[in-house]
Design an enzyme around this catalytic site. Structure first.
Site, PDB file in Angstrom:
ATOM      1  N   TYR A 126       8.370   2.819  -0.802  1.00 54.77           N
ATOM      2  CA  TYR A 126       7.410   1.772  -1.138  1.00 54.77           C
ATOM      3  C   TYR A 126       6.204   1.832  -0.196  1.00 54.77           C
ATOM      4  CZ  TYR A 126       5.499  -2.653  -2.635  1.00 54.77           C
ATOM      5  OH  TYR A 126       4.665  -3.618  -3.133  1.00 54.77           O
ATOM      6  N   HIS A 159       2.082   2.983  -1.033  1.00 52.79           N
ATOM      7  CA  HIS A 159       0.922   2.154  -0.695  1.00 52.79           C
ATOM      8  C   HIS A 159      -0.016   2.816   0.311  1.00 52.79           C
ATOM      9  CE1 HIS A 159       3.124  -0.777  -3.005  1.00 52.79           C
ATOM     10  NE2 HIS A 159       1.963  -1.388  -3.134  1.00 52.79           N
ATOM     11  N   TYR A 213      -7.343  -8.254   0.198  1.00 50.51           N
ATOM     12  CA  TYR A 213      -5.966  -8.159  -0.290  1.00 50.51           C
ATOM     13  C   TYR A 213      -5.126  -7.366   0.703  1.00 50.51           C
ATOM     14  CZ  TYR A 213      -2.194  -7.154  -3.694  1.00 50.51           C
ATOM     15  OH  TYR A 213      -0.982  -7.043  -4.355  1.00 50.51           O
ATOM     16  N   TRP A 245       0.842   0.913 -12.954  1.00 53.75           N
ATOM     17  CA  TRP A 245       1.245   0.665 -11.566  1.00 53.75           C
ATOM     18  C   TRP A 245       2.471  -0.254 -11.513  1.00 53.75           C
ATOM     19  CZ3 TRP A 245       0.054   2.729  -6.961  1.00 53.75           C
ATOM     20  CH2 TRP A 245       0.454   2.042  -5.815  1.00 53.75           C
TER      21      TRP A 245
END
Length: 99
Positions: free
Chosen positions: A12, A16, A35, A70
């Site tokens: 994960y 990213h 963000y 996504w």
């Protein structure tokens, strides 16, 4: 907030580190600003974003093909009972801020 499955934490994070350019463009174009995603060692995931209209920002992303792709790619990292990861997003009310 979401919970990343323990066996998927490293992957994960890796995903990213290389978010698709078209995903980054879509987020900016639909009003997602400042963000950030934070991940605790036990898999607790907290997302933070600033936007003028949260519902509009979510709806804008839902209209993009890149978001659908996504979300489908990210879904296996979580226990979601068939929901897309972004379906669990809800705004929080700020009750304290120290500038």
């Amino acid at each position: 907030m979401l919970q990343v499955k323990p066996e998927h934490l490293d992957e994960y994070v890796r995903r990213h580190e290389a978010v698709w350019p078209e995903m980054l463009e879509a987020l900016s174009a639909t009003g997602w600003g400042n963000y950030s995603i934070f991940l605790r060692e036990d898999g607790l995931l907290v997302g933070y974003l600033e936007t003028e209209d949260f519902a509009k920002a979510l709806a804008g992303m839902a209209e993009t093909g890149v978001n659908e792709r996504w979300q489908r790619e990210m879904a296996p990292f979580f226990d979601l009972d068939g929901a897309a990861p972004d379906a669990s997003m809800a705004p929080l009310r700020e009750i304290f801020h120290l500038a």
